[in-house]
Design a protein around this motif. Structure first.
Motif, PDB file in Angstrom:
ATOM      1  N   ASP A 273       0.242  -8.933  12.402  1.00  0.00           N
ATOM      2  CA  ASP A 273      -0.294  -8.080  11.349  1.00  0.00           C
ATOM      3  C   ASP A 273      -1.802  -8.295  11.213  1.00  0.00           C
ATOM      4  O   ASP A 273      -2.303  -9.394  11.431  1.00  0.00           O
ATOM      5  CB  ASP A 273       0.373  -8.402  10.003  1.00  0.00           C
ATOM      6  CG  ASP A 273       1.869  -8.140  10.024  1.00  0.00           C
ATOM      7  OD1 ASP A 273       2.301  -7.213  10.749  1.00  0.00           O
ATOM      8  OD2 ASP A 273       2.607  -8.864   9.327  1.00  0.00           O
ATOM      9  N   VAL A 274      -2.489  -7.256  10.842  1.00  0.00           N
ATOM     10  CA  VAL A 274      -3.926  -7.345  10.569  1.00  0.00           C
ATOM     11  C   VAL A 274      -4.100  -7.498   9.065  1.00  0.00           C
ATOM     12  O   VAL A 274      -3.595  -6.676   8.296  1.00  0.00           O
ATOM     13  CB  VAL A 274      -4.643  -6.085  11.071  1.00  0.00           C
ATOM     14  CG1 VAL A 274      -6.102  -6.089  10.626  1.00  0.00           C
ATOM     15  CG2 VAL A 274      -4.532  -5.993  12.591  1.00  0.00           C
ATOM     16  N   SER A 275      -4.774  -8.548   8.637  1.00  0.00           N
ATOM     17  CA  SER A 275      -4.892  -8.783   7.193  1.00  0.00           C
ATOM     18  C   SER A 275      -6.250  -8.331   6.674  1.00  0.00           C
ATOM     19  O   SER A 275      -7.272  -8.424   7.360  1.00  0.00           O
ATOM     20  CB  SER A 275      -4.670 -10.261   6.871  1.00  0.00           C
ATOM     21  OG  SER A 275      -5.781 -11.020   7.255  1.00  0.00           O
ATOM     22  N   ALA A 276      -6.216  -7.850   5.434  1.00  0.00           N
ATOM     23  CA  ALA A 276      -7.449  -7.400   4.794  1.00  0.00           C
ATOM     24  C   ALA A 276      -8.474  -8.524   4.744  1.00  0.00           C
ATOM     25  O   ALA A 276      -9.673  -8.312   4.971  1.00  0.00           O
ATOM     26  CB  ALA A 276      -7.143  -6.888   3.390  1.00  0.00           C
ATOM     27  N   GLY A 277      -8.010  -9.739   4.451  1.00  0.00           N
ATOM     28  CA  GLY A 277      -8.925 -10.862   4.333  1.00  0.00           C
ATOM     29  C   GLY A 277      -9.616 -11.193   5.646  1.00  0.00           C
ATOM     30  O   GLY A 277     -10.812 -11.494   5.677  1.00  0.00           O
ATOM     31  N   VAL A 279     -10.172  -9.113   8.175  1.00  0.00           N
ATOM     32  CA  VAL A 279     -11.120  -8.039   8.485  1.00  0.00           C
ATOM     33  C   VAL A 279     -12.376  -8.201   7.635  1.00  0.00           C
ATOM     34  O   VAL A 279     -13.506  -8.066   8.126  1.00  0.00           O
ATOM     35  CB  VAL A 279     -10.470  -6.663   8.264  1.00  0.00           C
ATOM     36  CG1 VAL A 279     -11.489  -5.546   8.446  1.00  0.00           C
ATOM     37  CG2 VAL A 279      -9.286  -6.476   9.226  1.00  0.00           C
ATOM     38  N   THR A 301      -8.547  -2.304  14.826  1.00  0.00           N
ATOM     39  CA  THR A 301      -8.247  -3.634  14.307  1.00  0.00           C
ATOM     40  C   THR A 301      -6.962  -4.063  15.002  1.00  0.00           C
ATOM     41  O   THR A 301      -6.052  -3.264  15.170  1.00  0.00           O
ATOM     42  CB  THR A 301      -8.019  -3.622  12.788  1.00  0.00           C
ATOM     43  OG1 THR A 301      -6.914  -2.777  12.486  1.00  0.00           O
ATOM     44  CG2 THR A 301      -9.250  -3.108  12.044  1.00  0.00           C
TER      45      THR A 301
END
Lengths: 391, 391
Positions: A273-277, A279, A301
């Motif tokens: 998963d790509v996490s907001a934090g 990025v 991403t």
């Protein structure tokens, strides 16, 4: 161990492979290519070729800037393999006619704040102790080399021999070269080594090696962004930039086509998963170091899983008690730079049966306890190489 | 203007439409649904239904928190339409059997720093002057309402009547309702109004209205992120949060399914590229206000083009000199909240020929110069509604 003569079978006979390689990432494909070039009959097995860590990798060839405390053997292998890269790239381009995005502009190492610079200097001093070519730069020299750097970047150094290649060009090229050399790509999973019918099996399955071999390979998640220079232009900088920005590490890899790779997190997780934090941290560090990146498009991403090992070094050679099964995995953050040396040494081992002395520190049995089985701590998180210099 | 009797044609006759609607976004579909419910024969024309601004929109129904200085007429229409939303949502759900994600938890307005709070309070004071329901909260009340807010958020207010709906549920529901009511969806572009054969044409083509009508509608780019709560959970907050964080405006819209919409930039651009700088600013503001968002997955980055107008208000009614062509466009940031009132008033105008007094401030001819043509400044950037309170 195996010679080219062993491939001589009657024409039309679907012969047993000399070598079955598990994994069609750069390591597996390069091993296969090298083995096929030695006259061996080679199959490569992968349900989704090139879909592993290499699909996300930035492609830095950085033995110097990746030389961390306590990893001298690994550093030696990185230097050895980086030295083989120019000839490897030339040979691969010759064999396929396609470019690899291999660039020798070198790498700038920078620190944003005084604290960042102090941390970076500790590592540069260590690298210089090892006689690695890291050259501290005066601020004016840094800006002469890369005017796009933020004015508040406090200082830096130059690693002239740390180069780059584009893994998304490399892997298809390796596949083309391997297939032209006679390698047969079999699209399908390998659930157990006993599924394969070959004289020698090479396990180059990245994180998948753990399930096949019991080796202590664990996934180490990395999140990576891809930006694109606006208006179809080329990036406004030419060096790979490895920076330390308010305690965050980031690298910025410019490609001729306009792409910039921004990476990468190092996380003891097995999801993609790509996490907001993540990025946020990567973008903040990137834009702090190179403000023009704010104007770039964010085009991708992604997250990948590196095959990590307890000592951060790859696992190269025969499994304990299984001389017919060679591991070529555990390359962690170094799979692209280590591709040439891994391919050469494993192909040599397949054909001669004699391990090159370079392989000695990376034998699979280094994790084996007194019982002969792999150590009980397999899969346990180790300190990552990045943690050494910064924590 | 048109009555249901005009639809009575011999059975089997492929009759001329009473109403041709250009654009299958929420406005066009709702107008079509309302017209079909009045017994009219309606076609809707769009090459890619639902692919415009609504595909990116967050779906805030926020007449109070979107009440900006100098936009009293618009605020009046927003309040009117928001008041119609509960019945509209109920009727649409009744007609289709699907939920719209319509939620009435209300909106928290927050300021991160003292400067942010001072700016926000200027606007809240204005909104209170208009007798709009904005209730300042003590910090303890703010945290009681939403414990996930960052401790350093300095203060806030509550807009209980600012609700939300999910545009990605709304638009398919409107399409279903319209089709069930007999509306015919024609997939294809409309290059000129003369392509259409209908008694009345309604131009609900968003930014595309400019080319069809000459009206001063211009694209206003908005970049939006979508996050997802980790592990399939629901977001750890239930209000829409509109915040001011170190000078950045951001909104955070939680959905029951775990999604959080983070938006939105307001840019005088007509591309739909996603920029690194915009993603950075949105994520930074979001995480500063609600730290748990750093752990959320970043599942989508997107940009859409809102149909802006010189005075930020929609354009509703007959084109100058063309009583058979009704504009229903220029909804800018307010397309979702204004859907019910637009649909009702335009359908009324189609059937009665008499404009509701509510439409008076939004007539297309307000931009018409003495010559009768639309004003020469069409398409010129105007101050956006967000610029009023903050610059």
């Amino acid at each position: 161990m195996l010679s080219a003569r062993s491939t001589s079978t009657p024409a039309g006979d679907v012969a047993r492979a000399d070598v079955a390689v598990v994994g069609a990432g750069p390591i597996g494909l390069a091993v296969a290519w090298r083995c096929a070039a030695r006259g061996l009959r080679v199959t490569v097995h992968d349900p989704a070729p090139g879909s592993g860590a290499s699909a996300v990798a930035a492609g830095m060839l950085a033995p110097v800037s990746e030389a961390y405390f306590g990893e001298r053997d690994l550093t030696g292998l990185l230097v050895e393999s980086a030295g083989r890269w120019p000839a490897f790239a030339a040979e691969l381009t010759e064999a396929t006619g396609v470019g690899l995005g291999y660039r020798t502009d070198g790498t700038l190492l920078v620190g944003l704040t005084a604290d960042d610079l102090a941390e970076a200097r500790r590592l540069w001093a260590y690298q210089q102790e090892l006689d690695l070519p890291v050259t501290p730069l005066r601020p004016s020299e840094l800006r002469d080399r890369e005017p796009a750097l933020a004015p508040r970047v406090r200082g830096g150094a130059f690693a002239a021999t740390d180069h780059q290649v584009d893994p998304r060009l490399l892997v298809p090229a390796l596949r083309t070269a391997a297939e032209r050399a006679g390698v047969v790509l079999v699209r399908g999973p390998v659930r157990a080594l006993s599924d394969l019918d070959a004289t020698v099996t090479v396990v180059a399955a990245g994180c998948g090696a753990a399930a096949l071999t019991g080796l202590p390979v664990r996934p180490v998640k990395g999140q990576v962004l891809r930006l694109r220079a606006p208006g179809g232009g080329t990036p406004g900088f030419r060096h790979v930039i490895r920076g330390y920005a308010d305690g965050e590490q980031v690298y910025l890899v410019p490609r001729a086509g306009g792409e910039v790779v921004v990476g990468a997190t190092v996380e003891e997780r097995r999801d993609t998963d790509v996490s907001a934090g993540a990025v946020l941290r990567l973008l903040r560090a990137a834009v702090d170091l190179l403000p023009e990146l704010a104007e770039y498009d964010l085009i991708e991403t992604a997250a990948g899983l590196r095959p990590g090992t307890p000592d951060n070094a790859p696992i190269l050679g025969p499994l304990p008690g299984r001389p017919d099964v060679l591991a070529a995995t555990g390359h962690h953050r170094h799979g692209i730079v280590l591709t040439p040396v891994t391919a050469d040494l494993i192909a040599d081992l397949v054909t001669t049966g004699v391990p090159d002395p370079l392989l000695a520190p990376f034998r699979p049995d280094r994790f084996t306890g007194p019982s002969g089985s792999v150590a009980a701590d397999r899969g346990e998180p180790a300190r990552t190489s990045e943690e050494d210099p910064w924590n």
